[in-house]
Design a protein around this motif. Structure first.
Motif, PDB file in Angstrom:
ATOM      1  N   GLY A 111       0.820  -1.208   0.000  1.00  9.35           N
ATOM      2  CA  GLY A 111       0.000   0.000   0.000  1.00  9.35           C
ATOM      3  C   GLY A 111       0.845   1.245   0.000  1.00  9.35           C
ATOM      4  N   GLY A 112       0.152   2.370  -0.118  1.00  6.89           N
ATOM      5  CA  GLY A 112       0.842   3.655  -0.161  1.00  6.89           C
ATOM      6  C   GLY A 112       1.210   4.052  -1.566  1.00  6.89           C
ATOM      7  N   ASN A 113       2.139   4.966  -1.662  1.00  8.05           N
ATOM      8  CA  ASN A 113       2.590   5.447  -2.969  1.00  8.05           C
ATOM      9  C   ASN A 113       3.751   4.595  -3.453  1.00  8.05           C
ATOM     10  OD1 ASN A 113       0.789   7.735  -3.281  1.00  8.05           O
ATOM     11  ND2 ASN A 113       1.944   8.675  -1.612  1.00  8.05           N
ATOM     12  N   LEU A 114       3.393   3.465  -4.032  1.00  8.31           N
ATOM     13  CA  LEU A 114       4.409   2.540  -4.542  1.00  8.31           C
ATOM     14  C   LEU A 114       5.079   3.135  -5.778  1.00  8.31           C
ATOM     15  CD1 LEU A 114       2.230  -0.629  -4.115  1.00  8.31           C
ATOM     16  CD2 LEU A 114       4.396  -0.245  -2.927  1.00  8.31           C
ATOM     17  N   GLY A 115       6.258   2.624  -6.075  1.00  5.30           N
ATOM     18  CA  GLY A 115       7.008   3.141  -7.210  1.00  5.30           C
ATOM     19  C   GLY A 115       6.482   2.632  -8.541  1.00  5.30           C
ATOM     20  N   VAL A 116       6.942   3.316  -9.582  1.00  2.36           N
ATOM     21  CA  VAL A 116       6.553   2.950 -10.946  1.00  2.36           C
ATOM     22  C   VAL A 116       7.749   2.283 -11.619  1.00  2.36           C
ATOM     23  CG1 VAL A 116       5.787   3.832 -13.176  1.00  2.36           C
ATOM     24  CG2 VAL A 116       4.969   4.888 -11.047  1.00  2.36           C
ATOM     25  N   PRO A 117       7.587   1.057 -12.096  1.00  2.00           N
ATOM     26  CA  PRO A 117       8.718   0.377 -12.748  1.00  2.00           C
ATOM     27  C   PRO A 117       8.974   0.963 -14.131  1.00  2.00           C
ATOM     28  CG  PRO A 117       6.765  -1.007 -12.823  1.00  2.00           C
ATOM     29  CD  PRO A 117       6.399   0.189 -11.996  1.00  2.00           C
ATOM     30  N   VAL A 118      10.217   0.893 -14.542  1.00  2.00           N
ATOM     31  CA  VAL A 118      10.577   1.464 -15.848  1.00  2.00           C
ATOM     32  C   VAL A 118      10.530   0.405 -16.952  1.00  2.00           C
ATOM     33  CG1 VAL A 118      12.020   3.224 -14.792  1.00  2.00           C
ATOM     34  CG2 VAL A 118      13.046   1.060 -15.495  1.00  2.00           C
ATOM     35  N   GLY A 119      10.219  -0.816 -16.587  1.00  2.00           N
ATOM     36  CA  GLY A 119      10.163  -1.866 -17.604  1.00  2.00           C
ATOM     37  C   GLY A 119      11.469  -2.636 -17.658  1.00  2.00           C
ATOM     38  N   GLN A 120      11.891  -2.977 -18.852  1.00  4.96           N
ATOM     39  CA  GLN A 120      13.118  -3.780 -18.978  1.00  4.96           C
ATOM     40  C   GLN A 120      14.319  -2.878 -19.233  1.00  4.96           C
ATOM     41  OE1 GLN A 120      13.355  -7.873 -20.615  1.00  4.96           O
ATOM     42  NE2 GLN A 120      14.311  -6.881 -22.382  1.00  4.96           N
ATOM     43  N   VAL A 121      15.389  -3.139 -18.524  1.00  5.59           N
ATOM     44  CA  VAL A 121      16.619  -2.354 -18.707  1.00  5.59           C
ATOM     45  C   VAL A 121      17.809  -3.323 -18.789  1.00  5.59           C
ATOM     46  CG1 VAL A 121      15.761  -0.304 -17.500  1.00  5.59           C
ATOM     47  CG2 VAL A 121      16.980  -2.073 -16.221  1.00  5.59           C
ATOM     48  N   LEU A 122      18.842  -2.851 -19.435  1.00 10.60           N
ATOM     49  CA  LEU A 122      20.084  -3.602 -19.529  1.00 10.60           C
ATOM     50  C   LEU A 122      20.944  -3.267 -18.319  1.00 10.60           C
ATOM     51  CD1 LEU A 122      22.125  -5.334 -21.150  1.00 10.60           C
ATOM     52  CD2 LEU A 122      22.888  -3.197 -22.252  1.00 10.60           C
ATOM     53  N   LEU A 123      21.372  -4.297 -17.618  1.00 14.59           N
ATOM     54  CA  LEU A 123      22.191  -4.061 -16.432  1.00 14.59           C
ATOM     55  C   LEU A 123      23.654  -3.877 -16.817  1.00 14.59           C
ATOM     56  CD1 LEU A 123      20.678  -6.636 -13.904  1.00 14.59           C
ATOM     57  CD2 LEU A 123      20.325  -4.153 -13.999  1.00 14.59           C
ATOM     58  N   GLY A 124      24.267  -2.900 -16.162  1.00  8.72           N
ATOM     59  CA  GLY A 124      25.685  -2.664 -16.354  1.00  8.72           C
ATOM     60  C   GLY A 124      26.324  -2.326 -15.027  1.00  8.72           C
ATOM     61  N   THR A 125      27.570  -1.977 -15.088  1.00 12.03           N
ATOM     62  CA  THR A 125      28.259  -1.640 -13.842  1.00 12.03           C
ATOM     63  C   THR A 125      27.863  -0.251 -13.333  1.00 12.03           C
ATOM     64  OG1 THR A 125      30.125  -0.866 -15.161  1.00 12.03           O
ATOM     65  CG2 THR A 125      30.243  -3.118 -14.333  1.00 12.03           C
ATOM     66  N   THR A 126      27.228   0.524 -14.163  1.00 15.22           N
ATOM     67  CA  THR A 126      26.672   1.805 -13.715  1.00 15.22           C
ATOM     68  C   THR A 126      25.214   1.586 -13.317  1.00 15.22           C
ATOM     69  OG1 THR A 126      28.090   3.039 -15.235  1.00 15.22           O
ATOM     70  CG2 THR A 126      26.147   4.183 -14.382  1.00 15.22           C
ATOM     71  N   PRO A 127      24.836   2.017 -12.106  1.00 11.17           N
ATOM     72  CA  PRO A 127      23.457   1.786 -11.654  1.00 11.17           C
ATOM     73  C   PRO A 127      22.444   2.407 -12.615  1.00 11.17           C
ATOM     74  CG  PRO A 127      24.817   2.479  -9.815  1.00 11.17           C
ATOM     75  CD  PRO A 127      25.654   2.668 -11.057  1.00 11.17           C
ATOM     76  N   VAL A 128      21.366   1.673 -12.813  1.00 11.29           N
ATOM     77  CA  VAL A 128      20.288   2.157 -13.662  1.00 11.29           C
ATOM     78  C   VAL A 128      18.981   2.030 -12.877  1.00 11.29           C
ATOM     79  CG1 VAL A 128      20.053  -0.121 -14.741  1.00 11.29           C
ATOM     80  CG2 VAL A 128      19.144   1.889 -15.896  1.00 11.29           C
ATOM     81  N   VAL A 129      18.148   3.057 -12.990  1.00  5.85           N
ATOM     82  CA  VAL A 129      16.895   3.083 -12.220  1.00  5.85           C
ATOM     83  C   VAL A 129      15.934   2.034 -12.773  1.00  5.85           C
ATOM     84  CG1 VAL A 129      14.851   4.458 -11.656  1.00  5.85           C
ATOM     85  CG2 VAL A 129      17.130   5.484 -11.511  1.00  5.85           C
ATOM     86  N   ILE A 130      15.378   1.251 -11.876  1.00  4.93           N
ATOM     87  CA  ILE A 130      14.369   0.263 -12.291  1.00  4.93           C
ATOM     88  C   ILE A 130      12.979   0.593 -11.726  1.00  4.93           C
ATOM     89  CG2 ILE A 130      16.073  -1.566 -12.600  1.00  4.93           C
ATOM     90  CD1 ILE A 130      15.146  -2.724  -9.906  1.00  4.93           C
ATOM     91  N   VAL A 131      12.920   1.350 -10.611  1.00  4.20           N
ATOM     92  CA  VAL A 131      11.640   1.782 -10.023  1.00  4.20           C
ATOM     93  C   VAL A 131      11.828   3.219  -9.546  1.00  4.20           C
ATOM     94  CG1 VAL A 131       9.907   1.411  -8.225  1.00  4.20           C
ATOM     95  CG2 VAL A 131      11.072  -0.548  -9.235  1.00  4.20           C
ATOM     96  N   SER A 132      10.860   4.068  -9.828  1.00  6.47           N
ATOM     97  CA  SER A 132      10.969   5.471  -9.390  1.00  6.47           C
ATOM     98  C   SER A 132       9.651   5.925  -8.766  1.00  6.47           C
ATOM     99  CB  SER A 132      11.329   6.371 -10.576  1.00  6.47           C
ATOM    100  OG  SER A 132      10.295   6.333 -11.540  1.00  6.47           O
ATOM    101  N   GLY A 133       9.710   7.075  -8.102  1.00  8.74           N
ATOM    102  CA  GLY A 133       8.491   7.684  -7.557  1.00  8.74           C
ATOM    103  C   GLY A 133       7.975   7.040  -6.290  1.00  8.74           C
ATOM    104  N   ILE A 134       8.856   6.423  -5.527  1.00  7.89           N
ATOM    105  CA  ILE A 134       8.422   5.790  -4.275  1.00  7.89           C
ATOM    106  C   ILE A 134       8.315   6.868  -3.193  1.00  7.89           C
ATOM    107  CG2 ILE A 134       9.007   4.093  -2.508  1.00  7.89           C
ATOM    108  CD1 ILE A 134      10.826   2.761  -4.659  1.00  7.89           C
TER     109      ILE A 134
END
Lengths: 177, 173
Positions: A111-134
């Protein structure tokens, strides 16, 4: 007894009564809600992902078919007007010739204001956002709670595949403001 | 001027004093209430596992507050009501309830105290919690134990400090 004296007596008697005539009283209730940012991946344990060999000569190897799902659980509490939070993912090393992707699904629990997933992303050694708006939110704990994470392997350069053996990859998830 | 000068016989003096005293006390609103007890500091359990929320409902000690209410014989009854007000910041999702967990003590054998033994929500408007009936004596109920409950605590609420003031008022029925 004089009239003045009588009045004085009555007045004197009424003073303490008036002082005690308190028709209301109060008490305070307090609670402090702290900032919280917790994240976890469930169920525990490693994932083994193996390409499948072709059954016919000339065909490429196939990506793993087994269910490699994990669930992203989090609890977040933020201040009113404060920044929302996001979750990023990264790997400790890239594997030559192989892409590791992650598909984050919408959370259906908690419950609450859960985050919005960004869908599919390619993982690398640089962090990439997968969920935002939490914001203030909780997903529930354990498997089948939170955001389902699906991992996919694919080849990006077939000529590099012959140079690698089994490789351990650490995927890190971080919740940040 | 004295009483003899205006012809008031001496046996009327005590009666006159009594009438004046009663009028004086009535004018001063003689139902009284006092609230004793420390503030209730709600301490939600720390969340140590990602994905979890607070339990959400918390109860104070059963005698968190002790009320003493007095209703003079002449007024026969008193109504104790309760409300809350932000002090200064509260969140409407935080729901306070209150109940009476005992009768307290009294020396008045025929006086009664009724209602308020089940949790009832506290709103910003005065709502009756219990009432007292005085019979042939001053109805003084001392140390009436009061318990508070808070629900609605969640990580979905903005972080920060919240404080409210729970106000008990005694008045006519």
């Amino acid at each position: 007894m004089s009239y003045t004296r009588a009045i004085l007596i009555v007045w004197t008697l009424c003073i303490p009564i008036a002082a005690r005539c308190q028709t209301s009283g109060a008490s305070n209730t307090t609670i402090t809600l702290p900032s919280i940012a917790l994240i976890d991946v469930e169920p525990k344990g490693n994932i083994t992902m193996s390409f499948l060999p072709p059954t016919d000569a000339g065909n490429p190897i196939s990506p793993p078919q087994a269910d490699m799902s994990k669930w992203l659980n989090y609890t977040s509490a933020v201040a009113s007007g404060g920044n929302s939070r996001s979750i990023s993912a990264s790997i400790n090393q890239a594997v030559p010739g192989v892409d590791l992707m992650i598909l984050t699904e919408t959370a259906t629990s908690g419950g609450g204001n859960l985050g919005v997933p960004v869908g599919q992303v390619l993982l690398g050694t640089t962090p990439v956002v997968i969920v935002s708006g939490i914001r203030g939110a909780y997903t529930g704990n354990g498997k089948n709670n939170g955001h389902r994470l699906r991992f996919n392997l694919s080849t990006n350069n077939y000529s590099d595949l012959g140079n690698i053996s089994n490789t351990n990859i650490i995927i890190s998830f971080t919740i940040i403001e | 001027m004295n009483y003899s000068a205006i012809g008031i016989s001496s046996y009327l003096k005590p009666l006159l004093l009594l009438v004046l005293l009663l009028l004086g006390t009535r004018a001063n609103g003689q139902r009284t209430i006092t609230v004793v007890g420390s503030s209730w500091n709600v301490n939600p359990e720390p969340i140590t596992e990602a994905g979890l929320n607070y339990i959400g409902t918390y109860e104070s000690a059963s005698d968190q507050l002790l009320l003493t209410a007095r209703v003079p014989l002449l007024l026969t009854s008193g109504r104790v009501s309760v409300r809350y007000e932000p002090f200064p910041t509260w969140n409407n999702a935080l729901n306070l309830s209150v109940r009476r967990t005992g009768n307290g003590t009294t020396t008045c054998l025929l006086c009664t105290i009724n209602g308020g033994t089940a949790y009832q929500p506290i709103t910003t408007t005065d709502t009756e919690l219990f009432n007292i009936q005085a019979v042939l004596a001053l109805a003084a109920f001392n140390n009436i134990p009061i318990q508070l409950r808070l629900n609605g605590v969640s990580v979905t609420l903005p972080t920060g400090n919240y404080q409210s003031r729970v106000i008990f008022t005694i008045g006519p029925n």
